[in-house]
Design an enzyme around this catalytic site. Structure first.
Site, PDB file in Angstrom:
ATOM      1  N   HIS A   1       0.759  -8.083   7.161  1.00 23.71           N
ATOM      2  CA  HIS A   1       0.260  -8.378   5.957  1.00 23.71           C
ATOM      3  C   HIS A   1       1.192  -9.402   5.123  1.00 23.71           C
ATOM      4  O   HIS A   1       2.394  -9.412   5.641  1.00 23.71           O
ATOM      5  CB  HIS A   1       0.078  -7.125   4.994  1.00 23.71           C
ATOM      6  CG  HIS A   1      -1.130  -6.267   5.256  1.00 23.71           C
ATOM      7  ND1 HIS A   1      -0.941  -5.243   6.265  1.00 23.71           N
ATOM      8  CD2 HIS A   1      -2.363  -6.371   4.828  1.00 23.71           C
ATOM      9  CE1 HIS A   1      -2.123  -4.668   6.499  1.00 23.71           C
ATOM     10  NE2 HIS A   1      -3.011  -5.216   5.594  1.00 23.71           N
TER      11      HIS A   1
ATOM     12  N   LYS B   1       2.836  -7.371  -0.274  1.00 31.89           N
ATOM     13  CA  LYS B   1       2.377  -6.088  -0.110  1.00 31.89           C
ATOM     14  C   LYS B   1       3.579  -5.031  -0.474  1.00 31.89           C
ATOM     15  O   LYS B   1       4.494  -5.070   0.051  1.00 31.89           O
ATOM     16  CB  LYS B   1       1.793  -5.768   1.116  1.00 31.89           C
ATOM     17  CG  LYS B   1       1.165  -4.462   1.497  1.00 31.89           C
ATOM     18  CD  LYS B   1       0.065  -4.497   2.590  1.00 31.89           C
ATOM     19  CE  LYS B   1      -0.494  -3.018   2.796  1.00 31.89           C
ATOM     20  NZ  LYS B   1      -1.039  -2.585   1.849  1.00 31.89           N
TER      21      LYS B   1
HETATM   22  N1  LIG Z   1      -8.861  -0.527   0.504  1.00 27.69           N
HETATM   23  C1  LIG Z   1      -9.025  -1.789   0.828  1.00 27.69           C
HETATM   24  O1  LIG Z   1      -9.943  -2.378   1.398  1.00 27.69           O
HETATM   25  C2  LIG Z   1      -7.769  -2.803   0.366  1.00 27.69           C
HETATM   26  C3  LIG Z   1      -6.741  -1.980  -0.217  1.00 27.69           C
HETATM   27  N2  LIG Z   1      -5.969  -2.812  -0.944  1.00 27.69           N
HETATM   28  C4  LIG Z   1      -5.074  -2.245  -1.742  1.00 27.69           C
HETATM   29  O2  LIG Z   1      -5.109  -2.455  -3.074  1.00 27.69           O
HETATM   30  C5  LIG Z   1      -3.997  -2.358  -3.942  1.00 27.69           C
HETATM   31  C6  LIG Z   1      -4.017  -3.615  -4.798  1.00 27.69           C
HETATM   32  O3  LIG Z   1      -3.878  -4.996  -3.941  1.00 27.69           O
HETATM   33  P1  LIG Z   1      -3.693  -6.315  -4.532  1.00 27.69           P
HETATM   34  O4  LIG Z   1      -4.893  -6.584  -5.445  1.00 27.69           O
HETATM   35  O5  LIG Z   1      -3.317  -7.256  -3.491  1.00 27.69           O
HETATM   36  O6  LIG Z   1      -2.217  -6.085  -5.499  1.00 27.69           O
HETATM   37  P2  LIG Z   1      -1.976  -6.925  -6.738  1.00 27.69           P
HETATM   38  O7  LIG Z   1      -0.374  -6.530  -6.831  1.00 27.69           O
HETATM   39  O8  LIG Z   1      -2.257  -8.330  -6.624  1.00 27.69           O
HETATM   40  O9  LIG Z   1      -2.695  -6.207  -7.853  1.00 27.69           O
HETATM   41  C7  LIG Z   1      -2.466  -4.987  -8.436  1.00 27.69           C
HETATM   42  C8  LIG Z   1      -2.632  -5.021  -9.801  1.00 27.69           C
HETATM   43  O10 LIG Z   1      -2.259  -3.582 -10.469  1.00 27.69           O
HETATM   44  C9  LIG Z   1      -1.871  -3.883 -11.743  1.00 27.69           C
HETATM   45  N3  LIG Z   1      -1.408  -2.447 -12.198  1.00 27.69           N
HETATM   46  C10 LIG Z   1      -0.154  -1.870 -12.581  1.00 27.69           C
HETATM   47  N4  LIG Z   1      -0.188  -0.870 -13.096  1.00 27.69           N
HETATM   48  C11 LIG Z   1      -1.294  -0.572 -13.295  1.00 27.69           C
HETATM   49  C12 LIG Z   1      -2.325   0.373 -14.022  1.00 27.69           C
HETATM   50  N5  LIG Z   1      -1.670   1.608 -14.590  1.00 27.69           N
HETATM   51  N6  LIG Z   1      -3.691   0.469 -14.232  1.00 27.69           N
HETATM   52  C13 LIG Z   1      -4.259  -0.562 -13.712  1.00 27.69           C
HETATM   53  N7  LIG Z   1      -3.651  -1.756 -13.015  1.00 27.69           N
HETATM   54  C14 LIG Z   1      -2.295  -1.739 -12.733  1.00 27.69           C
HETATM   55  C15 LIG Z   1      -0.686  -4.737 -11.566  1.00 27.69           C
HETATM   56  O11 LIG Z   1      -0.071  -5.297 -12.660  1.00 27.69           O
HETATM   57  C16 LIG Z   1      -1.503  -5.947 -10.517  1.00 27.69           C
HETATM   58  O12 LIG Z   1      -2.143  -6.823 -11.380  1.00 27.69           O
HETATM   59  C17 LIG Z   1      -3.021  -2.246  -3.111  1.00 27.69           C
HETATM   60  O13 LIG Z   1      -2.589  -0.782  -2.692  1.00 27.69           O
HETATM   61  C18 LIG Z   1      -3.378  -2.456  -1.536  1.00 27.69           C
HETATM   62  O14 LIG Z   1      -2.783  -2.146  -0.582  1.00 27.69           O
HETATM   63  C19 LIG Z   1      -5.895  -4.274  -0.959  1.00 27.69           C
HETATM   64  C20 LIG Z   1      -6.782  -4.777  -0.167  1.00 27.69           C
HETATM   65  C21 LIG Z   1      -7.900  -4.302   0.525  1.00 27.69           C
HETATM   66  O1  LIG Z   2      -2.325  -4.856   0.808  1.00 32.17           O
HETATM   67  C1  LIG Z   2      -3.348  -5.555   1.125  1.00 32.17           C
HETATM   68  O2  LIG Z   2      -3.364  -6.696   0.940  1.00 32.17           O
HETATM   69  C2  LIG Z   2      -4.221  -4.511   2.213  1.00 32.17           C
HETATM   70  N1  LIG Z   2      -4.041  -3.321   1.886  1.00 32.17           N
HETATM   71  C3  LIG Z   2      -4.812  -2.539   2.884  1.00 32.17           C
HETATM   72  C4  LIG Z   2      -4.153  -1.578   3.497  1.00 32.17           C
HETATM   73  O3  LIG Z   2      -3.257  -1.038   2.794  1.00 32.17           O
HETATM   74  O4  LIG Z   2      -4.572  -1.217   4.669  1.00 32.17           O
HETATM   75  C5  LIG Z   2      -6.164  -3.079   3.186  1.00 32.17           C
HETATM   76  C6  LIG Z   2      -5.910  -4.624   3.687  1.00 32.17           C
HETATM   77  O5  LIG Z   2      -5.249  -4.564   4.974  1.00 32.17           O
HETATM   78  C7  LIG Z   2      -5.367  -5.422   2.895  1.00 32.17           C
END
Ligand SMILES: NC(=O)C1=CN([C@@H]2O[C@H](COP(=O)(O)OP(=O)(O)OC[C@H]3O[C@@H](n4cnc5c(N)ncnc54)[C@H](O)[C@@H]3O)[C@@H](O)[C@H]2O)C=CC1
Ligand SMILES: O=C(O)C1=N[C@H](C(=O)O)C[C@H](O)C1
Length: 236
Positions: free
Chosen positions: A131, A135
């Protein structure tokens, strides 16, 4: 559908763009704590925030009977407690470590392959995820799901995050987490023997698959109560 975005980072912004193209409107978005009066305007909430915030965000949605789709990883030690609160509040919830159709198909392939390989102990499995460098958690939630699927269908007993120069026992699945700039998400399962390797791999080219899957999950969850998974949404 009126959507609240809990977390407006890389994923929140991608979801906003795709959701508006599908005719939905974003009525509330936050990158910090929740304003409950604003949250209540939404038909459904989508949480892609940070591990420390996810549990509070989703349980606040349950208290207001707002269905919530959660993709945030790294908070799962509290999943069972969240499910209990969801049921008590008669709310609706979907969590997935990965919302993309491709990864959910890959999950099925991984389970079938683990079943097939169970009796061939000359092959040793390992799991690798790659990743982007921003992350926060490792290994990825997706890698944990893949590893748990292998554990449920093999003689392996546990998994460990593999750091350099560490030795790992025969019954332990090694999981490697690599961080390389701008990689959206790659997962590899390798079965290695002295003679050959068998490998399956999923490579995300962007975040659009994750975002689209989360929106489809939200469309599914609106007006429902209960606990669901992506298997319910995608019929895989
Ligand atoms: N399940 C899936 O398909 C996927 C999961 N993810 C996961 O999603 C999460 C977010 O990923 P990204 O958008 O890349 O991260 P990012 O760091 O770009 O965005 C996270 C956002 O949450 C905000 N935040 C902090 N405290 C908060 C609160 N109390 N309430 C609401 N927002 C708050 C941060 O300021 C930031 O803007 C990670 O845990 C990642 O692993 C990411 C991509 C796909
Ligand atoms: O943090 C990410 O970017 C992603 N998080 C998810 C994970 O922890 O599996 C899903 C995806 O791979 C991207």
């Amino acid at each position: 559908m009126k959507i609240a975005l809990l977390g407006y980072g890389r994923m929140g912004k991608t979801i906003e763009k795709l959701a508006e193209n599908r005719g939905h409107s974003i009525v509330y978005k936050t990158s910090s704590g929740l304003k409950e009066d604003e949250l209540k305007k939404a038909d459904v909430a989508i949480d892609f925030s940070i591990p420390e915030a996810a549990f509070k965000n989703i349980t606040t949605c349950f208290q207001h009977q707002i269905p919530v789709v959660c993709g945030t990883t790294g908070w799962l030690e509290k999943y069972d407690e969240a499910v209990k609160i969801c049921k008590k509040e008669n709310a609706a919830f979907i969590y997935a470590s990965n919302f993309s159709l491709g990864v959910n198909l890959f999950f099925e392939l991984n389970t079938q392959l683990a079943k097939l390989m169970k009796k061939f102990d000359q092959y040793k499995v390992d799991v690798e995820e790659i990743h982007h460098t921003k992350k926060l958690d490792k290994p990825s939630g997706t890698a944990i799901t893949l590893t748990e699927q292998i554990l449920a269908n093999s003689a392996y007993t546990n998994w460990e995050l593999k750091e350099e120069n560490t030795s790992i026992s025969e019954k332990t699945i090694p999981v490697t987490a690599k961080r390389i700039e701008d990689v959206p998400g790659t997962h590899i399962i390798n079965y290695a023997s002295d003679i050959d390797d068998i490998e399956i791999k999923h490579t995300a080219h962007s975040r659009e698959g994750f975002a689209l899957g989360a929106i489809i999950a939200a469309e599914f969850l609106k007006d429902k109560t209960g606990i669901f998974t992506m298997k319910d949404v995608l019929n895989v």
